[in-house]
Design a protein around this motif. Structure first.
Motif, PDB file in Angstrom:
ATOM      1  N   GLU A  45     -15.177   2.160  13.166  1.00 49.27           N
ATOM      2  CA  GLU A  45     -14.882   2.179  11.742  1.00 49.27           C
ATOM      3  C   GLU A  45     -13.469   2.688  11.503  1.00 49.27           C
ATOM      4  N   PHE A  46     -12.834   2.110  10.489  1.00 45.78           N
ATOM      5  CA  PHE A  46     -11.476   2.516  10.155  1.00 45.78           C
ATOM      6  C   PHE A  46     -11.252   2.385   8.656  1.00 45.78           C
ATOM      7  N   SER A  47     -10.176   3.005   8.181  1.00 42.15           N
ATOM      8  CA  SER A  47      -9.831   2.936   6.767  1.00 42.15           C
ATOM      9  C   SER A  47      -8.890   1.770   6.517  1.00 42.15           C
ATOM     10  N   ILE A  48      -9.021   1.147   5.354  1.00 44.58           N
ATOM     11  CA  ILE A  48      -8.190  -0.002   4.997  1.00 44.58           C
ATOM     12  C   ILE A  48      -7.606   0.207   3.611  1.00 44.58           C
ATOM     13  N   VAL A  49      -6.548  -0.560   3.297  1.00 43.70           N
ATOM     14  CA  VAL A  49      -5.984  -0.529   1.956  1.00 43.70           C
ATOM     15  C   VAL A  49      -5.223  -1.825   1.726  1.00 43.70           C
ATOM     16  N   ASP A  50      -5.398  -2.410   0.553  1.00 44.13           N
ATOM     17  CA  ASP A  50      -4.677  -3.624   0.182  1.00 44.13           C
ATOM     18  C   ASP A  50      -3.207  -3.290  -0.046  1.00 44.13           C
ATOM     19  N   VAL A  51      -2.323  -4.154   0.420  1.00 38.07           N
ATOM     20  CA  VAL A  51      -0.887  -3.885   0.349  1.00 38.07           C
ATOM     21  C   VAL A  51      -0.415  -3.682  -1.087  1.00 38.07           C
ATOM     22  N   ASN A  52      -0.983  -4.416  -2.036  1.00 41.27           N
ATOM     23  CA  ASN A  52      -0.566  -4.280  -3.427  1.00 41.27           C
ATOM     24  C   ASN A  52      -1.040  -2.961  -4.026  1.00 41.27           C
ATOM     25  N   GLU A  53      -2.233  -2.536  -3.664  1.00 42.60           N
ATOM     26  CA  GLU A  53      -2.743  -1.270  -4.171  1.00 42.60           C
ATOM     27  C   GLU A  53      -2.003  -0.091  -3.548  1.00 42.60           C
ATOM     28  N   LEU A  54      -1.671  -0.200  -2.269  1.00 41.75           N
ATOM     29  CA  LEU A  54      -0.878   0.843  -1.626  1.00 41.75           C
ATOM     30  C   LEU A  54       0.499   0.929  -2.265  1.00 41.75           C
ATOM     31  N   ALA A  55       1.115  -0.221  -2.526  1.00 45.54           N
ATOM     32  CA  ALA A  55       2.421  -0.236  -3.185  1.00 45.54           C
ATOM     33  C   ALA A  55       2.343   0.421  -4.563  1.00 45.54           C
ATOM     34  N   ASP A  56       1.299   0.121  -5.320  1.00 42.61           N
ATOM     35  CA  ASP A  56       1.131   0.725  -6.641  1.00 42.61           C
ATOM     36  C   ASP A  56       1.002   2.243  -6.542  1.00 42.61           C
ATOM     37  N   ALA A  57       0.265   2.706  -5.529  1.00 47.77           N
ATOM     38  CA  ALA A  57       0.092   4.149  -5.335  1.00 47.77           C
ATOM     39  C   ALA A  57       1.424   4.813  -5.002  1.00 47.77           C
ATOM     40  N   ILE A  58       2.206   4.183  -4.142  1.00 47.64           N
ATOM     41  CA  ILE A  58       3.503   4.745  -3.762  1.00 47.64           C
ATOM     42  C   ILE A  58       4.451   4.768  -4.960  1.00 47.64           C
ATOM     43  N   ILE A  59       4.425   3.701  -5.766  1.00 48.49           N
ATOM     44  CA  ILE A  59       5.264   3.665  -6.968  1.00 48.49           C
ATOM     45  C   ILE A  59       4.845   4.766  -7.941  1.00 48.49           C
ATOM     46  N   GLU A  60       3.548   4.999  -8.066  1.00 48.30           N
ATOM     47  CA  GLU A  60       3.085   6.099  -8.915  1.00 48.30           C
ATOM     48  C   GLU A  60       3.624   7.435  -8.407  1.00 48.30           C
ATOM     49  N   LEU A  61       3.701   7.581  -7.091  1.00 50.79           N
ATOM     50  CA  LEU A  61       4.188   8.834  -6.513  1.00 50.79           C
ATOM     51  C   LEU A  61       5.678   9.071  -6.757  1.00 50.79           C
ATOM     52  N   THR A  62       6.419   8.016  -7.109  1.00 50.28           N
ATOM     53  CA  THR A  62       7.847   8.208  -7.385  1.00 50.28           C
ATOM     54  C   THR A  62       8.070   9.092  -8.606  1.00 50.28           C
ATOM     55  N   THR A  63       7.125   9.086  -9.534  1.00 45.78           N
ATOM     56  CA  THR A  63       7.254   9.909 -10.738  1.00 45.78           C
ATOM     57  C   THR A  63       6.220  11.027 -10.782  1.00 45.78           C
ATOM     58  N   ASN A  64       5.489  11.209  -9.702  1.00 47.89           N
ATOM     59  CA  ASN A  64       4.484  12.260  -9.596  1.00 47.89           C
ATOM     60  C   ASN A  64       5.127  13.478  -8.940  1.00 47.89           C
ATOM     61  N   ASP A  65       4.727  14.674  -9.353  1.00 46.01           N
ATOM     62  CA  ASP A  65       5.364  15.871  -8.806  1.00 46.01           C
ATOM     63  C   ASP A  65       4.629  16.457  -7.602  1.00 46.01           C
ATOM     64  N   TYR A  66       3.656  15.699  -7.058  1.00 47.65           N
ATOM     65  CA  TYR A  66       2.922  16.207  -5.902  1.00 47.65           C
ATOM     66  C   TYR A  66       3.830  16.296  -4.684  1.00 47.65           C
ATOM     67  N   VAL A  67       3.824  17.416  -4.014  1.00 49.70           N
ATOM     68  CA  VAL A  67       4.574  17.628  -2.782  1.00 49.70           C
ATOM     69  C   VAL A  67       3.585  17.905  -1.664  1.00 49.70           C
ATOM     70  N   GLY A  68       3.681  17.122  -0.590  1.00 48.39           N
ATOM     71  CA  GLY A  68       2.780  17.315   0.541  1.00 48.39           C
ATOM     72  C   GLY A  68       2.359  15.994   1.151  1.00 48.39           C
ATOM     73  N   ILE A  69       1.233  16.015   1.827  1.00 53.29           N
ATOM     74  CA  ILE A  69       0.687  14.844   2.512  1.00 53.29           C
ATOM     75  C   ILE A  69      -0.442  14.262   1.672  1.00 53.29           C
ATOM     76  N   LEU A  70      -0.541  12.935   1.654  1.00 56.16           N
ATOM     77  CA  LEU A  70      -1.592  12.290   0.878  1.00 56.16           C
ATOM     78  C   LEU A  70      -2.141  11.089   1.629  1.00 56.16           C
ATOM     79  N   ASN A  71      -3.453  11.080   1.841  1.00 58.61           N
ATOM     80  CA  ASN A  71      -4.120   9.904   2.401  1.00 58.61           C
ATOM     81  C   ASN A  71      -4.263   8.858   1.302  1.00 58.61           C
TER      82      ASN A  71
END
Length: 263
Positions: A182-208
């Motif tokens: 078993e492994f974890s998966i993510v759609d490329v478009n959803e991952l891109a959306d998450a990363i773009i959200e992080l550009t304006t998010n103030d979270y500092v650290g590691i995120l799965n």
């Protein structure tokens, strides 16, 4: 917002670039060998003076690293990343990493382990782990550990796993996939959306960043066939030596609004 994407010619980098550009923000993408977009500029990240000069001259608000180099990833960590981090300073820096251990429900605090020379892709995994150690000293960073990426990018290209499956579907050759790995998966478009959200998010650290639940290699390929309307009769289940490595997404669900769905 000005965004610099290092490695924009890749599967994920190109998706992020397209989405940011279409949103009206200013974005600059780089490529090393494969230029899929005339808007990208050529940059070899191993030419460190050129890399740091680009950061200094372009003055981005956010830098996103999506570069992958399976053979030279440790060299990136040891030579490139320290110099880049000096140039980054207090800017927002988002680094796309990888799974750093083999463990059920890997949290962000999982202890990474360095692979031996006999291990599969050891330069790549060890390099990402070493880069994380350098980046974590920055004041405004986010390290994204994604699930295995699948999907169709804005240029109509599929991920390598889907392409490999399609060859078997078209040829009718048996495709043996493990139903106990078993492994974890993510759609490329959803991952891109998450990363773009992080550009304006103030979270500092590691995120799965991956889908809620892991899936077996067998079930994943069956689901891809359903998604794309392909005949799945070539896929045959087997059991291999169990190797379970998937992510705990509890933190991501608390921090991000981006929806990460199933196939």
């Amino acid at each position: 917002m000005k965004v610099l994407i290092l490695g924009a010619s890749g599967f994920l980098g190109g998706t992020i670039f397209s989405k940011i550009k279409n949103s009206g923000n200013e974005v600059l993408g780089t490529y090393s060998k494969n230029n899929k977009n005339r808007d990208y500029i050529k940059l070899d990240v191993f030419e460190i003076s050129s890399l740091t000069a680009l950061v200094t001259e372009y003055k981005p608000d956010v830098i996103i690293w999506t570069v992958m180099n399976h053979e030279r990833e440790e060299e990136i960590a040891e030579k490139v990343m320290p110099a880049l981090c000096d140039a980054v300073g207090s800017r927002r820096f988002i680094f796309v990493s990888t799974s750093v251990a083999y463990e059920k429900n890997m949290s962000e605090s999982v202890e990474p382990f360095l692979r031996t020379a006999e291990s599969y892709n050891h330069h790549y995994f060890n390099g990402k782990i070493k880069s994380e150690q350098v980046i974590s000293k920055l004041p405004n960073y986010c390290i994204v550990r994604p699930g295995s990426i699948y999907g169709i990018d804005p240029f109509g290209e599929m991920d390598n796993r889907s392409l490999a499956l399609k060859k078997h579907v078209d040829s009718g050759d048996i495709y043996i996939r493990a139903n106990n790995i078993e492994f974890s998966i993510v759609d490329v478009n959803e991952l891109a959306d998450a990363i773009i959200e992080l550009t304006t998010n103030d979270y500092v650290g590691i995120l799965n960043v991956s889908e809620e639940k892991p899936v077996s290699h067998y079930a994943f390929n069956k689901a891809l066939c359903r998604k794309y309307g392909w005949d799945d009769s070539c896929i045959v289940a087997n059991e291999e030596k169990e190797n379970i490595y998937y992510l705990d997404n509890s933190l991501r669900k608390r921090i991000l609004k981006t929806r990460i769905g199933w196939l």
